[in-house]
Write an enzyme that holds these catalytic residues in place. Structure first.
Site, mmCIF file in Angstrom:
data_model
loop_
_atom_site.group_PDB
_atom_site.id
_atom_site.type_symbol
_atom_site.label_atom_id
_atom_site.label_comp_id
_atom_site.label_asym_id
_atom_site.label_seq_id
_atom_site.Cartn_x
_atom_site.Cartn_y
_atom_site.Cartn_z
ATOM 1 C CB SER A 135 -16.098 -21.122 -8.832
ATOM 2 O OG SER A 135 -15.184 -20.575 -9.826
ATOM 3 C CG ASP A 136 -14.185 -24.927 -14.272
ATOM 4 O OD1 ASP A 136 -13.836 -26.007 -13.658
ATOM 5 O OD2 ASP A 136 -13.840 -24.877 -15.475
ATOM 6 C CB THR A 137 -10.383 -21.262 -12.956
ATOM 7 O OG1 THR A 137 -11.011 -20.468 -11.977
ATOM 8 C CG2 THR A 137 -9.461 -20.221 -13.712
#
Length: 200
Positions: free
Chosen positions: A68-70
């Protein structure tokens, strides 16, 4: 059922997975997170999520891997983690009294296969006073967070409204994560412990 690996060192993502009853290992992926030239924020977060998942999946082809990446986007600019307290103050001043977007991508990989989704959430900050910005930065909470704030922590007092996924702002969109697991043939409920007693 294959084991699940979280390709992230984020304690917030781990807490979200635990919230929906998943058992998993943690193995952070070490990848280059430099944005490519002319890369859109949406493509950037999705590429990083996929690269994280596939990096670990190559080492464990028999297991499911979540990446995941934000990123926080304000005026079309990616606001990453602050490199100094001065930068954290500047980011919070920019976010004060305005609406920004939080883009979170989640990717699920098994072997060389990878499925991914991107979630966009609008977050509105109230007007922030200089003294509370200084106090918040002094707490240390902003220093390891994209956009210099954590909605699930002390920074939650700055948020007047959100439109979209709260869990995505924290770091992992739970509905989309569940959907990806189901798409791969492993619905979340398969990971839940059974309360039925064995009838042996």
């Amino acid at each position: 059922m294959p084991d699940l690996i979280l390709a992230s060192a984020s304690p917030r993502r781990a807490e979200l997975l635990q919230q929906i009853g998943l058992s998993f290992q943690v193995q952070p992926a070490d990848i280059d997170e430099t944005p490519a030239s002319l890369e859109t924020p949406e493509h950037y977060v999705e590429r990083l999520a996929r690269e994280k998942a596939l990096c670990i999946a190559r080492e464990h082809p028999e297991k499911l891997v979540l990446g995941s990446d934000t990123s926080v986007i304000h005026n079309e600019e990616i606001l990453g983690k602050p490199e100094s307290t001065e930068q954290a103050v500047g980011m919070l001043q920019a976010l004060s009294g305005s609406t920004h977007q939080v883009l979170t991508a989640v990717a699920l990989a098994k072997g060389s296969e990878c499925w991914s989704r991107v979630v966009v959430t609008d977050v509105t900050f109230r007007e922030l006073e200089a003294a509370e910005i200084r106090a918040y930065v002094a707490s240390g909470e902003p220093m390891d967070k994209a956009g210099s704030y954590g909605i699930q922590g002390l920074g939650g007092i700055f948020v007047s409204s959100i439109k979209g996924s709260y869990s995505a702002v924290v770091g992992l969109p739970l509905q989309e994560t569940s959907a990806l697991l189901a798409q791969a043939g492993h619905p979340v409920t398969q990971f839940w412990p059974s309360t039925k007693e064995s009838k042996r």
